[in-house]
Design a protein around this motif. Sequence first.
Motif, short mmCIF file in Angstrom:
data_model
loop_
_atom_site.label_atom_id
_atom_site.label_comp_id
_atom_site.label_asym_id
_atom_site.label_seq_id
_atom_site.Cartn_x
_atom_site.Cartn_y
_atom_site.Cartn_z
N PRO A 11 0.80 -1.10 0.07
CA PRO A 11 -0.18 0.15 0.07
C PRO A 11 0.78 1.19 0.01
O PRO A 11 0.15 2.35 0.08
CB PRO A 11 -0.86 -0.29 1.36
N PHE A 12 2.13 1.15 -0.35
CA PHE A 12 3.07 2.31 -0.01
C PHE A 12 3.43 2.67 -1.33
O PHE A 12 3.57 1.95 -2.46
CB PHE A 12 4.35 2.03 0.94
N HIS A 13 3.75 4.06 -1.54
CA HIS A 13 4.50 4.65 -2.62
C HIS A 13 5.67 3.70 -3.16
O HIS A 13 6.67 3.66 -2.23
CB HIS A 13 4.43 5.89 -2.86
N GLU A 22 -5.26 6.56 -0.82
CA GLU A 22 -6.53 5.86 -0.90
C GLU A 22 -6.60 4.42 -0.02
O GLU A 22 -7.58 3.98 0.39
CB GLU A 22 -6.78 5.44 -2.23
N TYR A 23 -5.26 3.97 0.17
CA TYR A 23 -5.14 2.98 0.98
C TYR A 23 -5.50 3.16 2.62
O TYR A 23 -5.88 2.25 3.38
CB TYR A 23 -3.76 2.36 0.94
N ARG A 24 -5.03 4.52 2.94
CA ARG A 24 -5.41 4.93 4.28
C ARG A 24 -6.86 4.86 4.73
O ARG A 24 -7.49 4.26 5.77
CB ARG A 24 -4.57 6.31 4.43
#
Length: 313
Positions: A11-13, A22-24
């Motif tokens: 979910p990280f860049h 959006e994942y948060r």
Amino acid sequence: MHSSIYPQNNPFHLITGELMPEYRDAYLQGQLTPIVALQVEQYLDKSSIQTSLALARYRELLETARLKDRTVTAPLWVQKQLRLQPLVSGAGPLRRPVVRVALVLFLALSVASGVQWMRNEPLVPAPVVAAVTRASASISEATSSLVEKFVAPQAAKVVPVPAATRPARARPKAAAPELSRPAMAAAAIPASPAAPVAVVTPTDSVGQTLPATLQPAGEAATTAARPASAVGTVQGYIRDDQGRPLAGATVLVKGTQRGTSTDATGQYVLEVAAGSTLQFGYAGYTDQLRSATLGLMNVVLQPSATAQKRAAR
């Protein structure tokens, strides 16, 4: 139950390594798989700034869901952080009913105290004032006794010896003056027995009291008969100009630390020496000085000029 809307495992860049928004949001709404949700929680735990941003975003999502009549179930990690941050949490101490009731009672007590101060009435009960006064009087008496116990013996060691008790130094006798023949003849003539002898009475040049052996008999008897100042009880009531009792008014022996205060009915009892000056006082009233008369002493205090101006407003 978690849904798999975001099936990716990262979910990280890829470049910055930060959590993507959006994942948060998906995590706060419970839409991530358990593995990805655990990675998000570990990332948020490392930075207090990211934790605060996530909780603030959860509050925004919760308000949006309420407007649309939806429900949002927060993850366990979010619920734990909300309890640790009461300013963001809806279940914080400031939002609890018990805390709110306590704050209301405190505000009401503050307003009541302010009203009593404006009306020149005591802010504390009379028994509390009396207990504090007795405690302060006991402490002052104990301090005085300790000072007398340790200081008096030291002062007694350095008391100077009065000049009257010092042994007189022997002075050399002056040589008798030589008399001429006529003077020697006059000295040889005996004095007449009928001539009166003048008795010189010593007087005190500095005004001090002469010893009892040199005082007249009548004056010595008068000095011995003088009684000591009588000690007794003075009691009474302290009221205002309207006849209302003043609870917590103070009665002090002027020049000393001894005193007392009135009870709820305005009554006081104090043991003093006759003729002592008593000072009667109360907040918002003018102090009054009176000579102590053993027995009943009722006092009426008048409002001070400041209190009268305040009441006129």
